[in-house]
Motif scaffolding. Structure first.
Motif, PDB file in Angstrom:
ATOM      1  N   TYR A 115     -23.286   9.534  17.592  1.00 19.87           N
ATOM      2  CA  TYR A 115     -23.105  10.713  18.442  1.00 19.87           C
ATOM      3  C   TYR A 115     -21.793  11.423  18.128  1.00 19.87           C
ATOM      4  CZ  TYR A 115     -22.285  13.475  22.656  1.00 19.87           C
ATOM      5  OH  TYR A 115     -22.009  14.500  23.523  1.00 19.87           O
ATOM      6  N   PHE A 116     -20.701  10.666  18.047  1.00 22.02           N
ATOM      7  CA  PHE A 116     -19.393  11.276  17.791  1.00 22.02           C
ATOM      8  C   PHE A 116     -19.312  11.890  16.390  1.00 22.02           C
ATOM      9  CE2 PHE A 116     -17.879   8.542  21.366  1.00 22.02           C
ATOM     10  CZ  PHE A 116     -17.529   9.590  22.198  1.00 22.02           C
ATOM     11  N   ASP A 117     -19.975  11.281  15.414  1.00 27.66           N
ATOM     12  CA  ASP A 117     -19.956  11.870  14.073  1.00 27.66           C
ATOM     13  C   ASP A 117     -20.822  13.122  13.990  1.00 27.66           C
ATOM     14  OD1 ASP A 117     -18.038  10.272  12.974  1.00 27.66           O
ATOM     15  OD2 ASP A 117     -19.414   9.053  11.778  1.00 27.66           O
ATOM     16  N   LEU A 135     -27.221   7.379  24.474  1.00 29.99           N
ATOM     17  CA  LEU A 135     -28.589   6.982  24.152  1.00 29.99           C
ATOM     18  C   LEU A 135     -29.236   8.056  23.299  1.00 29.99           C
ATOM     19  CD1 LEU A 135     -29.632   6.020  27.782  1.00 29.99           C
ATOM     20  CD2 LEU A 135     -28.972   4.445  25.972  1.00 29.99           C
ATOM     21  N   ALA A 136     -29.962   7.630  22.304  1.00 27.88           N
ATOM     22  CA  ALA A 136     -30.720   8.593  21.497  1.00 27.88           C
ATOM     23  C   ALA A 136     -32.142   8.594  22.001  1.00 27.88           C
ATOM     24  CB  ALA A 136     -30.702   8.208  20.025  1.00 27.88           C
ATOM     25  N   LEU A 137     -32.660   9.780  22.245  1.00 28.53           N
ATOM     26  CA  LEU A 137     -34.065   9.900  22.606  1.00 28.53           C
ATOM     27  C   LEU A 137     -34.893   9.587  21.378  1.00 28.53           C
ATOM     28  CD1 LEU A 137     -33.832  13.263  24.534  1.00 28.53           C
ATOM     29  CD2 LEU A 137     -33.819  10.968  25.486  1.00 28.53           C
ATOM     30  N   ALA A 138     -36.078   9.145  21.534  1.00 30.44           N
ATOM     31  CA  ALA A 138     -36.957   8.811  20.411  1.00 30.44           C
ATOM     32  C   ALA A 138     -36.256   7.829  19.489  1.00 30.44           C
ATOM     33  CB  ALA A 138     -37.378  10.061  19.653  1.00 30.44           C
ATOM     34  N   ALA A 139     -36.180   6.618  19.919  1.00 33.66           N
ATOM     35  CA  ALA A 139     -35.499   5.577  19.144  1.00 33.66           C
ATOM     36  C   ALA A 139     -35.958   5.609  17.700  1.00 33.66           C
ATOM     37  CB  ALA A 139     -35.790   4.216  19.749  1.00 33.66           C
ATOM     38  N   ARG A 154     -22.600   9.950   7.730  1.00 34.04           N
ATOM     39  CA  ARG A 154     -22.100   8.736   8.381  1.00 34.04           C
ATOM     40  C   ARG A 154     -22.793   8.527   9.728  1.00 34.04           C
ATOM     41  NH1 ARG A 154     -15.759   7.540   9.416  1.00 34.04           N
ATOM     42  NH2 ARG A 154     -16.127   8.808  11.273  1.00 34.04           N
ATOM     43  N   ALA A 155     -23.074   9.621  10.423  1.00 33.59           N
ATOM     44  CA  ALA A 155     -23.821   9.505  11.685  1.00 33.59           C
ATOM     45  C   ALA A 155     -25.199   8.910  11.434  1.00 33.59           C
ATOM     46  CB  ALA A 155     -23.939  10.874  12.357  1.00 33.59           C
ATOM     47  N   LEU A 156     -25.864   9.337  10.368  1.00 34.20           N
ATOM     48  CA  LEU A 156     -27.167   8.764  10.018  1.00 34.20           C
ATOM     49  C   LEU A 156     -27.048   7.266   9.744  1.00 34.20           C
ATOM     50  CD1 LEU A 156     -28.526  11.544   7.611  1.00 34.20           C
ATOM     51  CD2 LEU A 156     -29.319  11.080   9.942  1.00 34.20           C
ATOM     52  N   ALA A 157     -25.981   6.885   9.047  1.00 33.69           N
ATOM     53  CA  ALA A 157     -25.762   5.461   8.754  1.00 33.69           C
ATOM     54  C   ALA A 157     -25.533   4.686  10.049  1.00 33.69           C
ATOM     55  CB  ALA A 157     -24.584   5.285   7.802  1.00 33.69           C
ATOM     56  N   TYR A 158     -24.682   5.213  10.910  1.00 37.01           N
ATOM     57  CA  TYR A 158     -24.428   4.536  12.190  1.00 37.01           C
ATOM     58  C   TYR A 158     -25.710   4.412  13.003  1.00 37.01           C
ATOM     59  CZ  TYR A 158     -19.299   4.467  11.939  1.00 37.01           C
ATOM     60  OH  TYR A 158     -17.996   4.211  11.601  1.00 37.01           O
ATOM     61  N   GLU A 159     -26.496   5.461  12.993  1.00 34.76           N
ATOM     62  CA  GLU A 159     -27.740   5.405  13.747  1.00 34.76           C
ATOM     63  C   GLU A 159     -28.677   4.346  13.169  1.00 34.76           C
ATOM     64  OE1 GLU A 159     -30.739   8.441  16.017  1.00 34.76           O
ATOM     65  OE2 GLU A 159     -29.152   9.295  14.764  1.00 34.76           O
ATOM     66  N   GLY A 160     -28.720   4.257  11.853  1.00 29.97           N
ATOM     67  CA  GLY A 160     -29.520   3.220  11.206  1.00 29.97           C
ATOM     68  C   GLY A 160     -29.048   1.823  11.550  1.00 29.97           C
ATOM     69  N   LEU A 161     -27.761   1.697  11.860  1.00 25.90           N
ATOM     70  CA  LEU A 161     -27.184   0.409  12.266  1.00 25.90           C
ATOM     71  C   LEU A 161     -27.204   0.222  13.784  1.00 25.90           C
ATOM     72  CD1 LEU A 161     -24.143   0.435   9.811  1.00 25.90           C
ATOM     73  CD2 LEU A 161     -26.153  -1.074   9.694  1.00 25.90           C
ATOM     74  N   ASP A 162     -27.887   1.112  14.486  1.00 26.28           N
ATOM     75  CA  ASP A 162     -28.012   1.085  15.949  1.00 26.28           C
ATOM     76  C   ASP A 162     -26.672   1.230  16.679  1.00 26.28           C
ATOM     77  OD1 ASP A 162     -30.802   0.923  16.077  1.00 26.28           O
ATOM     78  OD2 ASP A 162     -30.739  -1.242  15.733  1.00 26.28           O
ATOM     79  N   LEU A 183     -27.973  16.064  17.670  1.00 25.90           N
ATOM     80  CA  LEU A 183     -27.285  15.919  18.960  1.00 25.90           C
ATOM     81  C   LEU A 183     -28.210  16.197  20.137  1.00 25.90           C
ATOM     82  CD1 LEU A 183     -23.761  17.467  18.346  1.00 25.90           C
ATOM     83  CD2 LEU A 183     -24.277  15.117  19.032  1.00 25.90           C
ATOM     84  N   ALA A 184     -29.170  17.082  19.955  1.00 30.36           N
ATOM     85  CA  ALA A 184     -30.091  17.434  21.038  1.00 30.36           C
ATOM     86  C   ALA A 184     -30.917  16.234  21.481  1.00 30.36           C
ATOM     87  CB  ALA A 184     -31.008  18.570  20.597  1.00 30.36           C
ATOM     88  N   ARG A 185     -31.032  15.215  20.650  1.00 36.02           N
ATOM     89  CA  ARG A 185     -31.811  14.022  21.006  1.00 36.02           C
ATOM     90  C   ARG A 185     -31.037  13.048  21.885  1.00 36.02           C
ATOM     91  NH1 ARG A 185     -32.357  10.543  17.517  1.00 36.02           N
ATOM     92  NH2 ARG A 185     -30.889  11.218  15.972  1.00 36.02           N
TER      93      ARG A 185
END
Length: 187
Positions: free
Chosen positions: A159-161, A8-12, A145-153, A179-181
């Motif tokens: 997290y892994f990237d 889970l990411a804090l602050a969606a 790529r992590a930013l892209a994945y996060e944008g795609l929910d 990662l701290a989020r």
């Protein structure tokens, strides 16, 4: 039974800082002249318009081989990307890909520009292509790529990237902050 975990990411939506947090990869251009000055500016983190003008002049007047011409387009695009001029940066990355389709940095930066423009799926495809081709700073590709994945929910992939980016460059603060989020729950 395999362990299942939830990420889970804090602050969606905080990871949608993609528009401001994408990481660019410059290309070293050898030799002298303006193309080298453009390269040096991009590699040192510059974004000032005067350096973009040096890149533009290099492309117009210098005799560059295919690799250096493509690299100069990437570097000019990097300067634009840092100013969040996503469409203009994408134009330069497209030109670099046309000239040198095996230049991973052109794809990762085009992917970063697409992510910045919130076109996450398209950006993801380019970043994956960059990782396939190989890039000088793979940690930046994983971060983008992590930013892209996060944008795609897809928080688990994000997290892994982010983790992979930290693994590749442990002293880099940007992926550590992301990662701290996150909270990981093992079940």
């Amino acid at each position: 039974m395999p362990k299942i975990f939830t990420v889970l990411a804090l602050a969606a939506g905080a990871g949608l800082l993609a528009a401001t947090g994408a990481s660019a990869q410059a290309v070293t251009v050898l030799g002298g002249g303006m193309a080298r000055q453009c390269s040096d500016a991009a590699l040192s983190g510059e974004s000032d318009l005067r350096f973009e003008e040096v890149c533009t002049t290099a492309l117009a007047v210098e005799m560059l081989d295919l690799k250096d011409r493509a690299g100069t387009y990437v570097n000019r695009g990097v300067l634009k990307l840092r100013r969040r001029e996503f469409a203009s940066a994408q134009f330069d990355f497209n030109r670099a890909v046309e000239l040198k389709p095996d230049l991973g940095e052109a794809y990762v930066n085009r992917g970063a520009a697409l992510v910045g423009a919130r076109r996450y799926a398209e950006g993801l495809a380019d970043i994956n292509k960059a990782l396939e081709l190989g890039v000088q700073e793979p940690e930046k590709a994983y971060y983008n790529r992590a930013l892209a994945y996060e944008g795609l929910d897809n928080m688990k992939a994000a997290y892994f990237d982010y983790q992979k980016a930290v693994e590749l460059k442990p002293d880099w603060e940007m992926p550590r902050q992301e990662l701290a989020r996150f909270t990981v729950e093992r079940r």
